[in-house]
Design an enzyme around this catalytic site. Structure first.
Site, PDB file in Angstrom:
ATOM      1  N   TYR A 144      -1.889   1.713  -2.037  1.00  0.00           N
ATOM      2  CA  TYR A 144      -2.670   2.932  -1.844  1.00  0.00           C
ATOM      3  C   TYR A 144      -4.146   2.602  -2.043  1.00  0.00           C
ATOM      4  O   TYR A 144      -4.509   1.963  -3.027  1.00  0.00           O
ATOM      5  CB  TYR A 144      -2.231   3.996  -2.870  1.00  0.00           C
ATOM      6  CG  TYR A 144      -2.979   5.302  -2.775  1.00  0.00           C
ATOM      7  CD1 TYR A 144      -2.706   6.213  -1.755  1.00  0.00           C
ATOM      8  CD2 TYR A 144      -3.954   5.633  -3.708  1.00  0.00           C
ATOM      9  CE1 TYR A 144      -3.384   7.426  -1.667  1.00  0.00           C
ATOM     10  CE2 TYR A 144      -4.640   6.844  -3.632  1.00  0.00           C
ATOM     11  CZ  TYR A 144      -4.346   7.728  -2.608  1.00  0.00           C
ATOM     12  OH  TYR A 144      -5.021   8.922  -2.527  1.00  0.00           O
ATOM     13  N   ASP A 239      -8.520  -4.579  -3.661  1.00  0.00           N
ATOM     14  CA  ASP A 239      -8.749  -3.243  -4.196  1.00  0.00           C
ATOM     15  C   ASP A 239      -8.443  -3.307  -5.691  1.00  0.00           C
ATOM     16  O   ASP A 239      -7.274  -3.286  -6.105  1.00  0.00           O
ATOM     17  CB  ASP A 239      -7.842  -2.243  -3.474  1.00  0.00           C
ATOM     18  CG  ASP A 239      -8.053  -0.828  -3.991  1.00  0.00           C
ATOM     19  OD1 ASP A 239      -8.695  -0.666  -5.049  1.00  0.00           O
ATOM     20  OD2 ASP A 239      -7.570   0.122  -3.347  1.00  0.00           O
ATOM     21  N   LYS A 267     -12.465   3.942 -11.501  1.00  0.00           N
ATOM     22  CA  LYS A 267     -11.829   4.166 -12.808  1.00  0.00           C
ATOM     23  C   LYS A 267     -12.642   3.647 -14.012  1.00  0.00           C
ATOM     24  O   LYS A 267     -13.539   4.322 -14.452  1.00  0.00           O
ATOM     25  CB  LYS A 267     -10.415   3.592 -12.794  1.00  0.00           C
ATOM     26  CG  LYS A 267      -9.604   4.195 -11.599  1.00  0.00           C
ATOM     27  CD  LYS A 267      -8.146   4.162 -11.800  1.00  0.00           C
ATOM     28  CE  LYS A 267      -7.379   4.520 -10.542  1.00  0.00           C
ATOM     29  NZ  LYS A 267      -6.956   5.896 -10.438  1.00  0.00           N
TER      30      LYS A 267
HETATM   31  N1  HOZ Z   1      -3.433   9.047  -6.786  1.00  0.00           N
HETATM   32  C1  HOZ Z   1      -3.679   8.977  -8.170  1.00  0.00           C
HETATM   33  C2  HOZ Z   1      -2.796   8.012  -8.856  1.00  0.00           C
HETATM   34  N2  HOZ Z   1      -2.583   6.770  -8.231  1.00  0.00           N
HETATM   35  C3  HOZ Z   1      -3.524  10.324  -8.811  1.00  0.00           C
HETATM   36  C4  HOZ Z   1      -4.803  10.971  -8.970  1.00  0.00           C
HETATM   37  C5  HOZ Z   1      -4.755  12.279  -9.752  1.00  0.00           C
HETATM   38  O1  HOZ Z   1      -3.877  13.090  -9.558  1.00  0.00           O
HETATM   39  O2  HOZ Z   1      -5.636  12.475 -10.549  1.00  0.00           O
END
Ligand code: HOZ
Length: 429
Positions: A144, A239, A267
Site C-alpha cells: 500500500y 516506500d 509517520k
Molecule cells: N491506512 C492506514 C494504515 N495502514 C490507516 C490510516 C488510518 O486509519 O488512520
C-alpha cells in the site's frame, strides 16, 4: 444495555462523515462493532470518551515510536506554536530537518518535505517518471502506497481489508500504467520487465510489507530487484513511510543493506503531525521544481509545527541509538510470549516480526507473500480483536495491518498483553 458515548458519536458521525470516519480502517468494518472514539493518549495508552483505558499497539499507525505525547515532543511543539503556525516561506528548521534526514539515511542526498505519505509516494513516482521519461511502474500486490489513483490497484491496508483493492474511480488509463509484481517472487519482475521493455520508470516497494500484515522482504529478492533496476534504468523506490526510523535509525534500507534511488517517508518524521517526504539521489531530486522541471508544491509543506515535532523525534533517535535495542527487547518479549502461548494452545499461527513491527495471521502456513497473507482467517481475527479489547488491549481493527511497539510500553503492559493473547486465543478456538 446503555448506549456508550462512542456509539452515540458514531451514529452522529455517520450522518456527516462517510462511514463515520476520516479513514476507512478506523470504522471497525472488518472486525465488527463500533469504533472507539479516543479522547487522549499518554505513553503506551489511550483513553476513549467513555473513560476506558487501553494499552495500544497502533501508535497512530506508526508515528508514535516513543508512545503518545512524550515530553520532548510536546515541549518542541509548544515552543514552535509560540512563533506562529505556518508561513508559506522557508524556515531554518527545514534546512536542519533535511540535513538530519540525509545524515541518518545516507541514500537521501536531497529531500523535499510534503504533507502525507500519499503525497510522498505520488511525488516520488512523478520524479521517477520525469527523470526516466518513461511512464509505467511496478508495484506489488498487497503493498500500500497511499490512495493516489494509480496505487489503488491490488492495494493493501484498508483497500484489502474492505475487499476493494482496486478502487472504483480509478481510470483504465491510470490502471494501465501500473504493473503488478508478486512480493518476494523475482520471476514476476523478470517477466514484467521483459514484456514492458524500456517502458518502466520505477519499481516501488515497501521493503518490509506493513499493509498486508507484516512480511519481511527476502534479501536475495531485494538484491536481484536492485540489479534488475540498475540494468534496465528503472528507479528503485523504497516506500519507508512505515519503516523509516522505525526498524533502524536508517530505516529498512539499513536493516537490509540495500540502498534505493528514492525513498519516501511519513509517520515518525512528523511524530504524529501530518507530514511526508521524498528524497534520494541528487541527480533525480535536482530535477524537481524549482531546480528542475518536475512540478511539485504544497502550501503547508515544511510546516513549522510538523518540522518541530519531527526534528525533535529524529534528534532524539540520533542522540539515543539505544532506542532500537530497547524496542527490540520489548518486541522480542511479546513475540516470544505469543509464540509460547500458541504452542501451549496447539496452534501454529504465523507470527511475523521485523524489529518493532509485528503481525499474527490466523493461518498455519508461513506468511512470506501476498498469497500467504490472504490465506488468513479474517473472521477469526475479528473475534480475537474483540477478545483483546475486552481485556484492555487495543490492536489494529484489521488483520492486514501491523502492530507497533513503542519505547513507552512497560513490562506490565507487555505481560498484560501476553496474558490477554493467551486468554483471547483460548476463547475463540
Ligand atoms: N491506512 C492506514 C494504515 N495502514 C490507516 C490510516 C488510518 O486509519 O488512520
Amino acid at each position: 444495555m446503555n448506549t456508550t458515548k462512542s456509539e452515540k458519536l458514531f451514529e452522529e458521525a455517520k450522518e456527516y462523515i462517510p462511514g463515520g470516519v476520516n479513514s476507512p480502517v478506523r470504522a471497525f468494518r472488518s472486525v465488527g462493532g463500533t469504533p472507539l472514539f479516543i479522547k487522549k493518549g499518554y505513553g503506551s495508552k489511550i483513553e476513549d470518551v467513555d473513560g476506558n483505558e487501553y494499552v495500544e499497539y497502533i501508535g497512530s499507525w506508526g508515528p508514535h515510536l516513543f508512545g503518545h505525547n512524550p515530553d520532548f515532543i510536546k515541549d518542541a511543539l509548544i515552543k514552535s506554536i509560540e512563533m506562529g503556525t505556518s508561513f508559506g516561506a522557508p524556515t531554518e528548521l527545514e534546512v536542519k530537518m533535511a540535513k538530519l534526514i540525509s545524515e541518518l539515511v545516507p541514500s537521501v542526498q536531497m529531500v523535499r518535505m510534503v504533507n502525507s505519505g500519499t503525497e510522498a509516494t505520488m511525488s516520488a513516482i512523478r520524479a521517477a517518471r520525469g527523470y526516466t521519461k518513461k511512464e509505467k511502474f511496478i508495484k506489488f500486490e498487497g503493498c500500500y502506497h497511499g490512495h493516489a489513483d494509480y496505487f489503488l490497484i491490488k492495494a493493501g491496508s484498508g483497500a484489502l481489508t474492505l475487499g476493494v483493492p482496486t478502487s472504483p474511480g480509478v481510470t483504465k488509463g491510470n490502471a494501465a500504467d501500473t504493473l503488478l509484481g508478486d512480493f518476494n517472487h523475482i520471476e514476476s519482475i523478470k517477466k514484467l520487465v521483459q514484456s514492458n521493455k524500456g517502458e518502466i520508470a520505477a519499481v516501488i516497494i515497501e521493503p518490509v510489507a506493513g499493509n498486508m500484515g507484516v512480511i519481511e522482504m527476502k534479501k536475495e529478492f531485494l538484491k536481484e530487484l536492485k540489479q534488475i533496476c540498475q540494468e534496465e534504468k528503472i528507479v528503485l523506490i523504497f516506500d519507508e513511510v512505515m519503516t523509516g526510523f522505525r526498524v533502524t535509525s536508517g530505516g529498512a534500507q539499513k536493516l537490509l543493506g540495500v540502498e534505493p534511488d528514492l525513498t519516501t517517508f511519513g509517520k515518525i518524521i512528523g511524530a504524529g503531525l501530518p507530514v511526508g517526504a521524498f528524497g534520494g539521489k541528487k541527480e533525480i531530486m535536482e530535477m524537481v521544481a524549482p531546480s528542475g522541471p518536475i512540478y511539485q508544491a504544497g502550501t503547508l509543506s515544511g510546516n513549522p509545527l510538523a518540522m518541530s515535532a519531527g526534528y525533535a523525534a529524529l534528534t532524539y533517535i540520533k542522540e539515543h541509538p539505544e532506542v532500537y535495542a530497547i524496542l527490540e527487547e520489548k518486541s522480542k518479549y511479546l513475540e516470544m510470549g505469543m509464540k509460547e502461548n500458541l504452542k501451549k494452545l496447539g496452534k501454529n499461527y504465523a507470527l511475523n516480526r521485523v524489529a518493532s513491527m509485528m503481525a499474527m495471521f490466523f493461518t498455519e502456513r508461513p506468511v512470506t507473500d501476498y498469497e500467504g497473507a490472504v490465506s488468513s482467517n479474517t473472521e477469526l481475527y475479528g473475534k480475537y480483536f474483540h477478545e483483546m479489547l475486552k481485556r484492555g488491549i487495543y490492536l489494529a481493527p484489521a488483520q492486514f495491518e501491523a502492530m507497533f511497539v513503542s519505547t513507552a510500553h512497560t513490562k506490565d503492559d507487555l505481560e498484560k498483553t501476553v496474558k490477554a493473547h493467551y486468554e483471547s486465543i483460548k476463547a475463540i478456538i
